[in-house]
Design a protein around this motif. Sequence first.
Motif, mmCIF file in Angstrom:
data_model
loop_
_atom_site.group_PDB
_atom_site.id
_atom_site.type_symbol
_atom_site.label_atom_id
_atom_site.label_comp_id
_atom_site.label_asym_id
_atom_site.label_seq_id
_atom_site.Cartn_x
_atom_site.Cartn_y
_atom_site.Cartn_z
ATOM 1 N N UNK A 157 0.802 -1.215 0.000
ATOM 2 C CA UNK A 157 0.000 0.000 0.000
ATOM 3 C C UNK A 157 0.842 1.275 0.000
ATOM 4 N N UNK A 158 2.161 1.107 0.063
ATOM 5 C CA UNK A 158 3.031 2.273 0.265
ATOM 6 C C UNK A 158 2.928 3.276 -0.882
ATOM 7 N N UNK A 159 2.946 2.807 -2.138
ATOM 8 C CA UNK A 159 2.894 3.743 -3.255
ATOM 9 C C UNK A 159 1.558 4.470 -3.304
ATOM 10 N N UNK A 160 0.470 3.780 -2.931
ATOM 11 C CA UNK A 160 -0.835 4.427 -2.924
ATOM 12 C C UNK A 160 -0.893 5.521 -1.859
ATOM 13 N N UNK A 161 -0.380 5.230 -0.665
ATOM 14 C CA UNK A 161 -0.372 6.241 0.390
ATOM 15 C C UNK A 161 0.556 7.391 0.000
ATOM 16 N N UNK A 162 1.657 7.079 -0.695
ATOM 17 C CA UNK A 162 2.531 8.141 -1.194
ATOM 18 C C UNK A 162 1.795 9.035 -2.183
ATOM 19 N N UNK A 163 0.929 8.425 -3.013
ATOM 20 C CA UNK A 163 0.139 9.224 -3.955
ATOM 21 C C UNK A 163 -0.821 10.136 -3.205
#
Length: 431
Positions: A157-163
Amino acid sequence: MSLHTPQQADTQRSDDRTSAVPRVASEPPGGPRAWLVWGTAASVYLLAMFHRNGMSAAALQAQERFDVGPALLSVLPMVQLAIYVLLQIPSGLLADRLGPRRSLLISLGVMAAGTILFALAPDARAAVAGRVLIGAGDSLVFLNVIRVAALWFPRRHYSMVSAFTGIAGGLGQLVSAAPLSALLTGLGWEASFLAAGAVNLLVGALVLAVLRDRPDGRPAPSHAFPSVRESLAEALSHRGPRIGMAAHSVIMVPFTVLGVLWGYPLLEEGYGLSTRAAGLLLTAAMVLPMALAPFLGRIPGSRPRLRKPMALVLAWTVTLLWLGVVLWPGGLPPFPVTAAVVLLSAFASVLAPSVSFDYARDGLPEQRTGTASGLVNMCGFTAVMLGVVGAGVLLEFGGADASFQTAFAPMTALCLTASTAMTVLLCRADR
């Protein structure tokens, strides 16, 4: 001694091979509590972006208030960004040691002091001192917001939360455009920036009440931290952080240069737009990208093989668009062309964290992502700083031939260099 044990290490993400780095025994759980904690941290980033980009809406007023030309005017955001860039590595190390809660409280206090000083500054020197404090406080923010994401959410989920973090920053940019411009017109310089400083204190109270460094039951990090040299060596030994450094040095740069200082002058002086119209355009440029970012931001985490083409498309699109602006025959392109370039640059800027910082985590344990993230951020904002100052110098000393078209040439050259470097790194990884 190894810098991290198998129990600490995270899975190294790769576009072309399965990593040999083991995954932690249990990942953070995520869930509603994680979103609440992250949302509190993200509100600090929104506020930091407001402070960082407020000079664009206030540029012409600052030029008159402090009686400076374009080159000296560019010193205000340049000094702020210089402090921000120089403190990225220390901020990353501090983030690994203090944790997000204490780091963000420190940042809010320092930014509040800088904003109040900037509001009351009687001359350019005092204004520069205020921007120095704002830059110092700002330097701690983003690294700790994405650190909250690393500590509270599963790796996928890290890239989504970064977005979503990029969206929070975009909202900060929105508030620093038309709303700040209207506030400066209605309330004046001092009242507007004093109110902004007071908001820092309110957000600080929220951080104190809500934000925690890690979910209940998650072990605290070991106090046996590596040295500065070992931390840098660990981050740079993996290809992911190096790719993230190159990607961030191009994808987020053009719209950030506009947001930090030169967006309003380009639209007002280059195209003759009113302050209100310029603010509305810069505001509108952020709306569509922010709406799409949560969907596209999932790609690096859910489909790692698409991460490479996504990075290449974003980097080269931004580079070639601005190359077209700089080389357009006969002066600046028609306004609709430039407006489209600004819109696409905003789109890339919002997506930059989901690509750049997802690469930055490759091969690193969740407890020690601060240094790699600091390196990525440092590279990106070094390019921004050089682009901002290069434009100011060319406008000030370019003589009769000075124009906004030539002013953006240094920024475009930096984007071309970073895109080439990123492409080489990605191609080498395929061998």
